[in-house]
Design an enzyme around this catalytic site. Structure first.
Site, PDB file in Angstrom:
ATOM      1  N   LYS A  22      62.950  29.943  38.381  1.00 51.61           N
ATOM      2  CA  LYS A  22      62.982  30.879  37.256  1.00 51.61           C
ATOM      3  C   LYS A  22      64.280  30.661  36.484  1.00 51.61           C
ATOM      4  O   LYS A  22      65.279  30.209  37.054  1.00 51.61           O
ATOM      5  CB  LYS A  22      63.012  32.328  37.770  1.00 51.61           C
ATOM      6  N   ARG A  77      40.937  52.826  38.301  1.00 52.69           N
ATOM      7  CA  ARG A  77      41.247  54.180  38.733  1.00 52.69           C
ATOM      8  C   ARG A  77      41.279  55.182  37.588  1.00 52.69           C
ATOM      9  O   ARG A  77      40.975  56.351  37.774  1.00 52.69           O
ATOM     10  CB  ARG A  77      42.611  54.160  39.426  1.00 52.69           C
ATOM     11  N   LYS A 105      43.571  24.481  34.890  1.00 50.63           N
ATOM     12  CA  LYS A 105      44.190  23.844  33.724  1.00 50.63           C
ATOM     13  C   LYS A 105      43.514  22.514  33.428  1.00 50.63           C
ATOM     14  O   LYS A 105      43.176  21.753  34.333  1.00 50.63           O
ATOM     15  CB  LYS A 105      45.693  23.629  33.972  1.00 50.63           C
ATOM     16  N   HIS A 140      50.474  27.131  44.129  1.00 45.33           N
ATOM     17  CA  HIS A 140      50.333  26.240  42.972  1.00 45.33           C
ATOM     18  C   HIS A 140      50.837  24.821  43.231  1.00 45.33           C
ATOM     19  O   HIS A 140      50.131  23.844  42.984  1.00 45.33           O
ATOM     20  CB  HIS A 140      51.088  26.811  41.760  1.00 45.33           C
TER      21      HIS A 140
HETATM   22  P1  NAD Z   1      48.171  46.284  37.707  1.00 40.66           P
HETATM   23  O1  NAD Z   1      49.001  47.129  38.589  1.00 40.66           O
HETATM   24  O2  NAD Z   1      48.570  46.125  36.286  1.00 40.66           O
HETATM   25  O3  NAD Z   1      46.673  46.840  37.716  1.00 40.66           O
HETATM   26  C1  NAD Z   1      46.063  47.262  38.879  1.00 40.66           C
HETATM   27  C2  NAD Z   1      44.645  47.720  38.590  1.00 40.66           C
HETATM   28  O4  NAD Z   1      44.079  48.137  39.822  1.00 40.66           O
HETATM   29  C3  NAD Z   1      44.515  48.873  37.612  1.00 40.66           C
HETATM   30  O5  NAD Z   1      43.389  48.661  36.796  1.00 40.66           O
HETATM   31  C4  NAD Z   1      44.283  50.074  38.520  1.00 40.66           C
HETATM   32  O6  NAD Z   1      43.513  51.105  37.928  1.00 40.66           O
HETATM   33  C5  NAD Z   1      43.494  49.427  39.635  1.00 40.66           C
HETATM   34  N1  NAD Z   1      43.613  50.186  40.884  1.00 40.66           N
HETATM   35  C6  NAD Z   1      44.724  50.435  41.605  1.00 40.66           C
HETATM   36  N2  NAD Z   1      44.420  51.180  42.683  1.00 40.66           N
HETATM   37  C7  NAD Z   1      43.095  51.410  42.652  1.00 40.66           C
HETATM   38  C8  NAD Z   1      42.179  52.122  43.478  1.00 40.66           C
HETATM   39  N3  NAD Z   1      42.583  52.758  44.582  1.00 40.66           N
HETATM   40  N4  NAD Z   1      40.888  52.124  43.122  1.00 40.66           N
HETATM   41  C9  NAD Z   1      40.458  51.490  42.017  1.00 40.66           C
HETATM   42  N5  NAD Z   1      41.267  50.797  41.196  1.00 40.66           N
HETATM   43  C10 NAD Z   1      42.572  50.765  41.508  1.00 40.66           C
HETATM   44  O7  NAD Z   1      48.048  44.878  38.429  1.00 40.66           O
HETATM   45  P2  NAD Z   1      47.821  43.428  37.770  1.00 40.66           P
HETATM   46  O8  NAD Z   1      49.148  42.887  37.340  1.00 40.66           O
HETATM   47  O9  NAD Z   1      46.737  43.497  36.771  1.00 40.66           O
HETATM   48  O10 NAD Z   1      47.378  42.571  39.032  1.00 40.66           O
HETATM   49  C11 NAD Z   1      46.087  42.626  39.603  1.00 40.66           C
HETATM   50  C12 NAD Z   1      45.978  41.558  40.668  1.00 40.66           C
HETATM   51  O11 NAD Z   1      46.168  40.275  40.075  1.00 40.66           O
HETATM   52  C13 NAD Z   1      47.032  41.648  41.769  1.00 40.66           C
HETATM   53  O12 NAD Z   1      46.471  41.181  42.980  1.00 40.66           O
HETATM   54  C14 NAD Z   1      48.099  40.666  41.319  1.00 40.66           C
HETATM   55  O13 NAD Z   1      48.835  40.183  42.398  1.00 40.66           O
HETATM   56  C15 NAD Z   1      47.239  39.598  40.704  1.00 40.66           C
HETATM   57  N6  NAD Z   1      47.908  38.772  39.729  1.00 40.66           N
HETATM   58  C16 NAD Z   1      48.418  39.318  38.591  1.00 40.66           C
HETATM   59  C17 NAD Z   1      49.018  38.491  37.657  1.00 40.66           C
HETATM   60  C18 NAD Z   1      49.552  39.053  36.377  1.00 40.66           C
HETATM   61  O14 NAD Z   1      49.970  38.255  35.538  1.00 40.66           O
HETATM   62  N7  NAD Z   1      49.539  40.358  36.166  1.00 40.66           N
HETATM   63  C19 NAD Z   1      49.135  37.122  37.867  1.00 40.66           C
HETATM   64  C20 NAD Z   1      48.595  36.585  39.040  1.00 40.66           C
HETATM   65  C21 NAD Z   1      47.980  37.425  39.950  1.00 40.66           C
END
Ligand code: NAD
Length: 484
Positions: free
Chosen positions: A331, A51, A182, A240
């Site tokens: 946790k 975004r 893993k 998991h």
């Molecule tokens: P985040 O909130 O840090 O990032 C979200 C991203 O989505 C950003 O790059 C943002 O610009 C983009 N975005 C949001 N709305 C948008 C839109 N309307 N159009 C285009 N882009 C848009 O989230 P995250 O922590 O990076 O997580 C991303 C996904 O991965 C989620 O589904 C989350 O559940 C999953 N996930 C994250 C982790 C983690 O460690 N962060 C672990 C497992 C799974």
């Protein structure tokens, strides 16, 4: 020993959400390591789409910073970083609107492998799939990669599956469960199906019980609001722990192919019996010297969400009849550890006079820390003094046994992304598996919600609530120590 790196074919990898936490912490640093190892071919490109309004140079700087923050020793290789940044591009996009889609369409090449990584909230999966199709960016060979959580119950998982299936075939969909990436998890299959030693013993004649533990030392601070709507069952068990359970319990597939493996995993999930509510212990951590309580972290003083769960499950099939599978995850536990332990039965009869102790063989598969496998065996204690027996581990820590430094073992994300490019779905969850897992999970959650079940308290830095210890004690068994 230097591992052999086989380059993959040229590709365009589009990372939706390329500026997000997961992309900066895991995906891009992981891709950099694969790049540096020589696995990414000339002509591979990574296009981030998110975004934020940002240009290519801005994104390259963001990822250079991310590699410094989250990378290991490879972050000092300035030359390689500069070349890797050259592979990156960025385009702003609105997943829910029109902005950016034409630009993306002009960037993605048609004549190479295309992979689209949906590293965004699941509520955007359907929008992205729809627009990739409408703007004719994807084709019937493209792959899409989706992140957890895949639904919060059976109904939402079905809706997500449908929103992807409207535009992509199941063969194109890669649902990530990073536990499957893993090294040890794959080694579990190698150990089971690549050796003659274990498989004959892998059943209710020889196995007393199986324990699966995933313990974390961190609390939910920072993502408390999200976690409070989820809890350990949805966040960890449904995906998991369930995947680990499947791999340990499944029948041998006829070959190591994606559908052969996943068919066998699916049979395990379908054979899981509903769990008796008395065999489930839910917990919430209290405040400790180094952190607030769960309810403070979740900013919900009346929360009934579990940050810990332990349960006893049974698989209703010939191989596992009567063998308990104890699952536990939490946790703010005393150490960060993930392991699967196959605890074999006692010897029926000891020939060694005065040997009162119960000797048991235990095969422990450690996912973290120090990925490896150890087998507890009984031997004679060295020295004079007769036949005194002692249990010792035959330890195979991969880093030691194979001469790899730990940082050389690819991280789960790196491995899985390369599998996407190779077109190998074996280590990804199929839609029907995810739905079957929710179908088993949903009634358990509904049960405690209807009963207004209140989670037990446990001390931060402990092994969880007393009741979880009792779950095994009352059956004459014992959890393995949670060790870091
Ligand atoms: P985040 O909130 O840090 O990032 C979200 C991203 O989505 C950003 O790059 C943002 O610009 C983009 N975005 C949001 N709305 C948008 C839109 N309307 N159009 C285009 N882009 C848009 O989230 P995250 O922590 O990076 O997580 C991303 C996904 O991965 C989620 O589904 C989350 O559940 C999953 N996930 C994250 C982790 C983690 O460690 N962060 C672990 C497992 C799974």
């Amino acid at each position: 020993m230097v591992s052999r790196v086989i380059p993959v074919d040229p590709f365009d990898l589009v990372i939706f959400g390329g500026t997000g936490d997961l992309a900066r912490r895991k995906i891009l640093p992981g891709l950099f390591r694969r790049f540096r190892s020589g696995q990414m071919p000339e002509g591979a490109r990574i296009i981030a789409a998110a975004r934020s309004e940002m240009d290519r140079a801005g994104y390259q700087q963001m990822i250079a910073d991310a590699i410094q923050e989250f990378g290991a020793e490879e972050k000092n290789d300035k030359d390689a970083i500069a070349k890797f940044l050259d592979v990156l591009d960025y385009t702003p996009i609105d997943a829910k609107g029109k902005d950016g889609w034409a630009a993306l369409a002009s960037m993605v090449r048609k004549d190479v492998i295309q992979a689209f990584y949906f590293s965004v909230a699941p509520s955007l999966f359907g929008d992205l799939a729809q627009r990739l199709h409408d703007y004719k960016i994807s084709n019937d060979q493209s792959r899409i990669v989706v992140e957890k959580p895949f639904g919060r119950d059976l109904e939402t998982a079905k809706a997500l599956n449908k929103s992807l299936a409207d535009h992509f075939d199941e063969k194109q969909i890669y649902r990530i469960d990073h536990y499957l990436g893993k090294e040890t998890v794959q080694n579990l299959m190698a150990v089971r199906f690549g050796n003659v030693l274990f498989e004959p013993l892998w059943n209710n004649h020889y196995v007393d019980h199986i324990q699966i533990t995933v313990a974390e030392t961190v609390g939910v601070g920072g993502r408390g609001a999200y976690y409070d709507r989820s809890g350990a069952m949805r966040d960890m068990v449904q995906n998991h722990l369930m995947q680990l359970l499947c791999l340990i319990a499944m029948e041998p597939p006829s070959q190591f192919g994606a559908d052969e493996v996943r068919d066998e995993k699916l049979k395990v999930i379908r054979a899981l019996k509903p769990v008796d509510p008395h065999h489930i212990v839910r917990g919430q951590y209290d405040a400790g010297p180094d952190g607030p309580s769960y309810r403070e972290d979740a900013e919900n003083p009346r929360s009934f969400t579990e940050s810990f769960i332990a349960m006893k499950c049974h698989i209703d099939n010939w191989r596992w009849a009567g063998v308990p599978f104890y699952l536990r995850t939490g946790k703010r536990m005393k150490a960060r550890t993930s392991e699967i332990a196959v605890v074999f039965k006692d010897l029926g009869h000891s020939i060694f006079e005065g040997d009162e102790k119960r000797h048991r063989n235990i095969l422990a598969i450690r996912l973290q820390p120090n990925e490896g496998i150890d087998l507890q065996v009984t031997i004679k204690e060295p020295g004079p003094g007769g036949m005194r027996l002692v249990d010792v581990p035959l330890d195979m820590t991969f880093a030691d046994a194979l001469g790899h430094a730990e940082h050389e073992v690819p991280d789960a994300y790196e491995r899985l992304i390369m599998d996407v490019i190779r077109g190998s779905q074996t280590l990804f969850m199929r839609g029907d598996e995810v739905e079957a897992a929710w179908a088993w999970t949903d009634p358990l959650i509904q049960g405690w919600e209807e009963r207004n079940d209140v989670p037990k308290h446990y001390d931060a830095g402990s092994s969880g609530p007393e009741d979880a210890l009792m779950l095994l004690h009352r059956e004459g068994r014992k959890w393995r120590d949670i060790k870091g």
